[in-house]
Design an enzyme around this catalytic site. Sequence first.
Site, short mmCIF file in Angstrom:
data_model
loop_
_atom_site.label_atom_id
_atom_site.label_comp_id
_atom_site.label_asym_id
_atom_site.label_seq_id
_atom_site.Cartn_x
_atom_site.Cartn_y
_atom_site.Cartn_z
N ASP A 18 0.97 -1.34 -0.05
CA ASP A 18 -0.45 0.01 0.39
C ASP A 18 0.73 0.92 -0.59
O ASP A 18 2.03 1.03 0.30
CB ASP A 18 -0.90 -0.29 0.96
CG ASP A 18 -1.87 0.95 0.83
OD1 ASP A 18 -2.50 1.55 0.27
OD2 ASP A 18 -2.99 0.59 1.17
C1 BGC Z 1 -4.68 3.59 -0.57
C2 BGC Z 1 -5.12 2.31 -1.25
C3 BGC Z 1 -4.96 2.99 -2.44
C4 BGC Z 1 -3.29 3.65 -2.70
C5 BGC Z 1 -3.29 4.72 -3.44
C6 BGC Z 1 -4.06 3.94 -0.19
O1 BGC Z 1 -3.79 4.95 0.99
O2 BGC Z 1 -5.18 2.62 1.14
O3 BGC Z 1 -6.29 1.83 -1.62
O4 BGC Z 1 -4.23 2.44 -3.45
O5 BGC Z 1 -3.67 4.49 -0.73
O6 BGC Z 1 -4.13 5.54 -4.17
#
Ligand code: BGC
Length: 722
Positions: free
Chosen positions: A230
């Site tokens: 993530d």
């Molecule tokens: C989120 C993800 C997301 C990523 C990119 C993170 O803060 O938890 O779900 O895909 O950011 O935006």
Amino acid sequence: MTASDPTGTVADLLCALTREEKLGLVRGTSDPEGAATGYVAGVERLGVPPFRLVDGPLGVRAGGREATAFPASLALAAAFDPDLAREAGAALGREAKARGQDAVLAPGANVVRVPACGRNFEYYSEDPALAGRLAAAVIEGLQSEDVVATVKHYVANNQETDRCRVSAEVDERTLRELYLRPFRAAVEAGAGSVMAAYNRVNGTYVTEHRHLLRDVLKGEWGFDGYVVSDWFATESTVDAANAGLDLEMPGVPAAGEDDAAGGASSEFDPEAGGDFAGGIPDITRGGLFGAPLGEAIDAGEVPEDRLDDMVARILGQMERVGRLDGDRDGGAIDTPEHRALAEGIAARGTVLLENDGVLPLSDAASVAAIGPNVRDATLGGGGSSETTPFDATSPAEGIRARADGAVTVARGVPPIEERSLFDALPFGDEGGGDEAGSDGEADGWDDEAAGDPHPDLDEAVAAARGADVAVVFVRDTATEGMDRDDLRLPGEQNDLVRAVAAANDRTAVVVNSSGPVELPWRDDVAAILEAWYPGQADGRAIASILYGDRDPSGRLPITFAAEDDYPATEPARYPGVDGRARYEEGLLVGYRHFDVAAVEPVYPFGHGLSYADFAYGDGVVVDGSAVGVDVENVGDRPGREVVQAYVRPPSVDGVERPVRELAGFAAISLAPGERRRVALDLDERAFGRYDPDAGWTIDSGSYDVEIGRSIEDVRTEVTIER
Ligand code: BGC
């Protein structure tokens, strides 16, 4: 090809790539076009093109450019319709391609444990079988369009409060039977990528969790795609690489400057995030899989072939979606089909919770459309799933367009403000998220011109009194990075509903929520519809349900109950104490809890009424893994019935099990008087339990299969011997 034994193009590339080039492929960097959420620079020398990852799951969030704003995942789940989910995935895939993207950061497959979790709208269900089937279908759809699906957030990322640090303290059996199950279904469906979550599980960050990444995901399940972190979730170089993380994202600090280059991001303090503290990652971090990984390999701390495996997994997915063959083509965005699909999902996911006969509305009825945000389409929640639509229809517009009778519109109480993770980040919302007129203008309305400059309760009450029917729209607000404060409707909305209901006993309420909400006035109103976050088609979809153009056939994918009646309410369980959230309720989450709790839920799992009426015949066992039942529409309107099957395991000495588990479901559309057989395939894992020593085990004995229209409305029962 498997990642551990690459052949053909991938093997040739592995031979030709230098160490430096390989390190560049396992770490993100800034997209020169500013469109991708995550960007892997290619290797021009060898014809490896850049690889672009973009957010979902509600729509494609490519650099703030417009895309179809689909309904929330929870709305899709409420349709109980894997075919529709496959179509939704395919549409998302086409939109991603049209924006030049190669991988979509969706679906979200976390099991709903905490009712107030800020991201429940991005997830499917409290039940792992339902979540797994829908995640699998979305993945099949996405990947049928040659984009990589990224199932997220692996695993036990069940709360936003403290998500970047909290340790989910959860036993192996609970992990396997509840939280891992949808991810396993996703892997079985061929997901090309798995996103490792921010949180820890039993003390170890998932991004460096050998058991979860290397042993379970890649070992037992044979996952041969890549594990991406993530965003800013990579905690280390050596431990993460050795545990099985393959791709660090975004790989560079949020400001776009490399590591310690300074600038705005170096002053960023995630702890200063106010309500978001603990929900905001450290965006100044990046580059752990850059030079430090090379040094770790030189020092013998990470095997060289681990880097090859990481690269092979990423290139393998690029190859699978045709990225190594040259330019991408095709894709489609904002097509009439996608618009119709967005509307169809929103309508099909709408759940009729109560109806004393006021719905469907007659065409000629005069309607008071009331609600603080009645002139805004409810697109979704805040954070990385925010999608900017080309166009959106508010409830007020949708009703005006459909009604033959007079329509008056009043807000009644002040608007409910959106909350967004992006408000707490220094770079703001770089990816969309104009909530289609939270100022009330994106739907073409101008408050002054509409004669409603200030919301006024008396005016709303007068509008309700003067109309045949009052329809009140209420909503919650939710965002990634923060859980909801509680399950109450925010602002003065409960007062509004009560005042309108007192003025007109033909009052229907439409709820737009990210998960369960408390509806304290539910006995005082004539009908309640739960329409979740319906996306751009909000007004059109809800008008078609209100007027009976479509049957409200959605079912609750989560139990609705009073907040204190859910199992994870004590601080030790949620949000956790000293950085640990103890999953002491074990398997008893959602309806598994309410099956043994002393309290009844307000609306049980699987509940949802119809404008039609259905009679069930006797269930039959088709074979050991399927049951059937005849269903007849005995009403006078066409309708769609979602038939559900729950397995009750036999009691076995020394083994505790949930009372019942969802094993299968199927939907059927029937004209008045029509009768047909519905067949339901049963999920093998609903019969099994995970024994920490023996693995998945099916005890021999009689399994009762309850077939009905919700977990509480069982119509017939059969027995399967195992
Ligand atoms: C989120 C993800 C997301 C990523 C990119 C993170 O803060 O938890 O779900 O895909 O950011 O935006």
